[in-house]
Design an enzyme around this catalytic site. Structure first.
Site, mmCIF file in Angstrom:
data_model
loop_
_atom_site.group_PDB
_atom_site.id
_atom_site.type_symbol
_atom_site.label_atom_id
_atom_site.label_comp_id
_atom_site.label_asym_id
_atom_site.label_seq_id
_atom_site.Cartn_x
_atom_site.Cartn_y
_atom_site.Cartn_z
ATOM 1 N N GLU A 8 -34.988 42.994 20.349
ATOM 2 C CA GLU A 8 -35.370 42.174 21.506
ATOM 3 C C GLU A 8 -34.827 40.754 21.465
ATOM 4 O O GLU A 8 -34.345 40.240 22.464
ATOM 5 C CB GLU A 8 -36.912 42.073 21.627
ATOM 6 C CG GLU A 8 -37.610 43.345 21.966
ATOM 7 C CD GLU A 8 -38.370 43.870 20.770
ATOM 8 O OE1 GLU A 8 -39.497 44.301 20.957
ATOM 9 O OE2 GLU A 8 -37.836 43.840 19.656
ATOM 10 N N ASP A 81 -39.629 46.237 18.925
ATOM 11 C CA ASP A 81 -40.839 46.213 18.104
ATOM 12 C C ASP A 81 -41.552 47.559 18.109
ATOM 13 O O ASP A 81 -41.513 48.302 19.102
ATOM 14 C CB ASP A 81 -41.794 45.129 18.607
ATOM 15 C CG ASP A 81 -41.278 43.730 18.301
ATOM 16 O OD1 ASP A 81 -40.437 43.594 17.401
ATOM 17 O OD2 ASP A 81 -41.715 42.773 18.973
ATOM 18 N N ASP A 83 -44.361 49.015 18.870
ATOM 19 C CA ASP A 83 -45.618 49.132 19.598
ATOM 20 C C ASP A 83 -45.309 49.637 21.008
ATOM 21 O O ASP A 83 -44.176 50.023 21.303
ATOM 22 C CB ASP A 83 -46.360 47.794 19.629
ATOM 23 C CG ASP A 83 -45.525 46.658 20.224
ATOM 24 O OD1 ASP A 83 -44.470 46.943 20.835
ATOM 25 O OD2 ASP A 83 -45.930 45.489 20.097
ATOM 26 N N GLU A 85 -45.077 48.166 23.971
ATOM 27 C CA GLU A 85 -44.066 47.411 24.706
ATOM 28 C C GLU A 85 -42.680 47.666 24.130
ATOM 29 O O GLU A 85 -41.704 47.822 24.872
ATOM 30 C CB GLU A 85 -44.400 45.915 24.673
ATOM 31 C CG GLU A 85 -45.620 45.519 25.469
ATOM 32 C CD GLU A 85 -45.493 45.834 26.947
ATOM 33 O OE1 GLU A 85 -44.416 45.595 27.532
ATOM 34 O OE2 GLU A 85 -46.471 46.334 27.521
ATOM 35 N N TYR A 303 -44.966 42.885 10.639
ATOM 36 C CA TYR A 303 -45.160 42.793 12.087
ATOM 37 C C TYR A 303 -46.560 42.294 12.407
ATOM 38 O O TYR A 303 -47.550 42.758 11.820
ATOM 39 C CB TYR A 303 -44.921 44.156 12.728
ATOM 40 C CG TYR A 303 -44.868 44.107 14.235
ATOM 41 C CD1 TYR A 303 -43.972 43.270 14.883
ATOM 42 C CD2 TYR A 303 -45.703 44.901 15.011
ATOM 43 C CE1 TYR A 303 -43.910 43.212 16.266
ATOM 44 C CE2 TYR A 303 -45.652 44.867 16.397
ATOM 45 C CZ TYR A 303 -44.752 44.025 17.017
ATOM 46 O OH TYR A 303 -44.698 43.962 18.382
ATOM 47 N N ARG A 305 -48.386 42.260 15.293
ATOM 48 C CA ARG A 305 -49.253 42.861 16.311
ATOM 49 C C ARG A 305 -49.749 44.197 15.792
ATOM 50 O O ARG A 305 -49.062 45.208 15.880
ATOM 51 C CB ARG A 305 -48.507 43.025 17.633
ATOM 52 C CG ARG A 305 -48.129 41.697 18.276
ATOM 53 C CD ARG A 305 -47.528 41.864 19.661
ATOM 54 N NE ARG A 305 -47.156 40.567 20.227
ATOM 55 C CZ ARG A 305 -45.941 40.031 20.101
ATOM 56 N NH1 ARG A 305 -44.984 40.691 19.466
ATOM 57 N NH2 ARG A 305 -45.672 38.852 20.624
ATOM 58 N N HIS A 349 -49.335 50.596 12.039
ATOM 59 C CA HIS A 349 -48.642 49.564 11.281
ATOM 60 C C HIS A 349 -49.409 49.292 10.003
ATOM 61 O O HIS A 349 -50.536 49.750 9.811
ATOM 62 C CB HIS A 349 -48.552 48.255 12.064
ATOM 63 C CG HIS A 349 -47.958 48.400 13.420
ATOM 64 N ND1 HIS A 349 -48.250 47.533 14.442
ATOM 65 C CD2 HIS A 349 -47.084 49.299 13.918
ATOM 66 C CE1 HIS A 349 -47.574 47.896 15.525
ATOM 67 N NE2 HIS A 349 -46.870 48.957 15.231
#
Length: 832
Positions: A8, A81, A83, A85, A303, A305, A349
């Site tokens: 990203e 990432d 997740d 999103e 990570y 989140r 995670h």
């Protein structure tokens, strides 16, 4: 073979690019390359809620660059990432970059830390895009779009133009508003606490506090009862040691951080806002260039989140070796500490931890900025502590019994806790859990006492207290509340808090989150009209359904469809309840069909175009067959303005309203001819010599005195009367610039507007409270706390002056008056 890896952010791309061989090209998508359109609904309700994706405003050039690089690659790795999103970004990238005839492999790779070993391992085990996770992201996006587009127009019609509602943010706002109301409505209750300063035979003193009376909890609510109780104690038997108990206490290590616990700890311990925490964490995750080290940036944490407290075996082994080498074997548990995840934990995670525990905060002090270093230190200490042995302390409890002269048994208690072995607290210590510095000395006294031993009373105290209202939410406590209720997810908490502040629904008062008047209005409207949608349990249920979609157990379009049917019915019911008589509206629209409307006119920074407004109303009526009550009132007003041109017979039901509107416009025209009035002209003239203050920016708003004054003068000169609020604002401005003049019709406080008037019940309560407080003769001494001095008498007199001047008390002022009346209740009762 040429390989293209897409992430990203450019920072992340730079960090990873320096770790891979030259046959890899690493590029950044700059986030989402496609999304729902900004200025249209973008969801095809009739065709299974199909999203109509478009390129984001900044993605066109990026997509062109990615396509060019993709054309030159043999393999493409999608590495956003790990997740929802990130999965959706990967899916959009493949959709945009891969043609139907393209046979090249598109791999999905995910890594939870940006280290060479993690990246190499991910590339060796590439996977496919998780479509269930993509569906969960699409479902959330579509749900949010439906709620925003269907509820916002209701708010425009009933509350204020241009505001909006959010599926999750509005529930968070509701929590804050309801807490604020509980604080404002809180009425303090008086209670008393009692303590004795006791002495042993060596004149060593220690404090005990009354714990029970006759073996039961007690409550004393007034000064007379408090005095009687203390007299009974002092006139009773000599205090005797009833019991001394000692027990070991073991505190286990806390789990490593999740997103929410990191945000809470950073807010409480570092005073970071959630946006600051997530920004610093993102920087630490994506990579920092370390001083004196070649090879580019290094990812310092995993990570950020996540709602998992799991640690990999490699991480546990790394912690074990570090603790053994630096703190010794006593601090290493027999086996690694494991922590149980919550049932709703959705992201697979690890917890948030340093990528290399050997990079201590002290080693990184020269590479990180102050905020980054503080956050890294917090994460590092929590991770190390999570793999250490428990803290061992000894808790001692002393009970002292006094037989009162009134025949009651008074049990006084004192407690002491001394840490015997620090365990994990050697690294991560919660200051609230620290031992009392004097605990060691108190413990020595307790150990020397014997059951039945007599003690002397050195001092006796009774202290008046008042119950406290609930605390305001802080960012930390709001996140905890959201998490405990299943509202939102780790990646959304910062956005939720940021959004409700950006929309001016909530402000920050130091650390406290306080709703604005607009926040109250929005919440009241949503709760009264859509109570089944904007509540905690329903929102939490929707989050669980999104989790079910991600798990593959629920189909996303069916889930959205069920929500839409229920939601649509609720919204339609609100619209019907706010709609006018359709037949009457049709007659008024027809009556205005042949009117020659005036050209658009500008006033107060807005353009008023009667013809354009009429045509928009006409189109809506032709489409929906109904109008809102507000639109209907505007239509009546226009009929009054152009009454002379209307030849059709108007309905008798609205004739009175049209006549009143006609009279308003006639009065306005006369006012235009007469000008703004002598007093107003005089005040406007006085402003000619003013040196205006520079514009001030507060939050998202800029306050410009000159610009505001010019708009008021333009409005008055055009013949449009100033409202009471505008006159009040003008008078406040005159006072600010010390002009020594004002105009009638606007109180300087601006609080006499009808919509701000208190109810008769509140008016009566205020009068009663002021009458009660008028009997106070002895005021508490002013108390200085930090920069502020709290003076009860001065504050009361300022409220009284405001009340006598006819200016209303605010919610907070009324709450403060209630609290003060409770504090001085005894004196006001005795002197009344």
């Amino acid at each position: 073979m040429k390989r293209l890896l897409i992430v990203e952010s450019p920072t992340k791309a730079g960090t990873i690019g320096r770790m891979l061989p030259k046959d890899y090209k690493v590029m950044a998508s700059m986030g989402h390359v496609r999304d729902l359109p900004e200025h249209s609904f973008g969801v095809d309700i009739e065709h299974n809620f199909t999203p109509e994706y478009v390129s984001t405003p900044r993605s066109s050039g990026i997509i062109k660059q990615l396509k060019s690089a993709c054309a030159d690659a043999d393999e493409i790795y999608l590495a956003p990432d790990p997740d929802r999103e990130g999965e959706a970004i990967a899916w959009h990238l493949e959709s945009v970059l891969k043609s139907k005839k393209d046979k090249r492999p598109f791999h999905r790779v995910a890594f939870h830390e940006i280290t060479r070993s993690a990246i190499e391992r991910a590339l060796q085990e590439p996977g496919k895009i998780d479509l269930a996770r993509v569906d969960a992201q699409q479902a959330r996006r579509v749900l949010d779009r439906i709620v925003g587009y269907m509820v916002s127009p209701l708010l425009w019609a009933q509350v204020e133009k241009g505001i909006s509602a959010g599926r999750v943010q509005s529930v968070a706002l509701r929590l804050i508003v309801e807490r604020e109301r509980a604080i404002l409505d809180f009425k303090p209750e008086e209670y008393w606490v009692f303590s004795l300063l006791l002495e042993d035979e060596h004149k060593r003193q220690f404090k005990v506090t009354l714990f029970k009376v006759d073996g039961k909890k007690f409550q004393v609510g007034n000064a007379a009862a408090a005095a009687a109780l203390l007299d009974a104690v002092l006139a009773g038997s000599v205090p005797r040691v009833e019991s001394i108990e000692s027990a070991p206490r073991k505190r286990f290590a806390p789990p490593p951080f999740t997103t929410s616990t990191l945000q809470q700890a950073a807010n409480t311990m570092l005073h970071f806002q959630t946006t600051t925490t997530m920004r610093c964490a993102q920087q630490l995750y994506e990579g920092i260039a370390l001083a004196g080290q070649s090879g580019g940036s290094v990812g310092l944490i995993t990570y950020m989140r996540t709602d998992s407290v799991t640690l990999s075996k490699e991480a546990q082994a790394m912690a074990h070796d570090f603790i053994l080498a630096n703190y010794g074997g006593d601090y290493v548990p027999d086996k690694p500490n494991y922590f149980k995840n919550k049932a709703a934990a959705q992201e697979a995670h690890e917890a948030i931890r340093p990528t290399d525990v050997n990079r201590t905060p002290e080693m990184l002090a020269g590479s990180l900025d102050p905020m980054q270093l503080k956050l890294y230190t917090l994460i590092w200490k929590r991770f190390v502590a999570s793999q250490m042995t428990p803290q061992i302390s000894e808790q001692m409890t002393l009970d002292v019994l006094v037989a009162g002269s009134d025949g009651k048994a008074y049990d006084f208690r004192a407690a002491s806790s001394v840490v015997r072995f620090p365990g994990f607290s050697k690294v991560f210590r919660d200051e609230k859990e620290d031992s009392d510095p004097a605990a060691q000395q108190i413990e020595e006294i307790f150990r020397s006492l014997r059951t039945g031993q007599k003690l002397a009373i050195g001092e006796a105290h009774k202290d008046q207290k008042f119950t406290e209202p609930p605390s305001h939410y802080t960012e930390a406590t709001l996140i905890k509340e959201l998490e405990e209720n299943g509202i939102g997810r780790p990646s959304t908490y910062a956005t939720i808090i940021k959004t409700i502040q950006q929309r001016n629904y909530v402000t920050r008062d130091k650390a406290k989150l306080v709703p604005t008047e607009l926040g109250f209005k929005v919440t009241d409207f949503l709760v009264s009209h859509l109570p089944d949608i904007f509540n905690v349990s329903f929102t939490a249920g929707m989050e669980q359904q999104l989790d079910d979609v991600e798990n593959g157990s629920v189909e996303w379009t069916g889930m959205v469809g069920n929500f839409y049917e229920r939601f649509k019915g609720s919204v339609e019911a609100v619209k019907d309840g706010n709609s006018c008589d359709a037949a009457l509206a049709g007659k008024l629209i027809q009556a205005l069909a042949d009117v020659q409307f005036q050209t658009a006119e500008k006033g107060g920074g807005r353009v008023f175009d009667d013809g354009k407004f009429y045509r928009s109303i006409q189109r809506q009526y032709e489409k929906d067959g109904k109008l809102s009550l507000r639109q209907f009132d505007a239509l009546i007003s226009i009929c009054g303005k152009y009454r002379a041109q209307i030849h059709a017979e108007l309905p008798a039901e609205v004739e009175a309203g049209i006549a009143a509107a006609e009279e308003r416009y006639r009065s306005r025209d006369e006012a235009r001819k007469a000008g703004p009035g002598e007093a107003l002209e005089k005040l406007f003239a006085a402003f000619a010599s003013v040196t205006w203050a520079e514009p001030v920016k507060r939050g998202n708003r800029t306050y410009d005195d000159k610009k505001f004054f010019d708009s008021l003068r333009e409005q008055a000169v055009s013949g449009k009367p100033l409202s009471e609020k505008q006159l009040a604002a003008l008078n406040r401005m005159a006072a600010k610039y010390q002009l020594g003049s004002s105009v009638p019709g606007g109180e300087a406080g601006g609080a006499t507007a009808a919509e701000n008037a208190p109810t008769p019940e509140v008016t009566a309560e205020i009068a009663r409270l002021f009458e009660q407080m008028s009997h106070v003769t002895v005021w508490a001494e002013p108390v200085k706390k930090g920069r502020f001095t709290y003076d009860d008498k001065a504050f009361y007199e300022s409220l009284l002056r405001q009340h006598k001047e006819g200016r209303n008390l605010s919610f907070k002022q009324l709450a403060a008056l209630r609290k003060m009346a409770g504090k001085y209740h005894k004196e006001t009762v005795e002197t009344a």
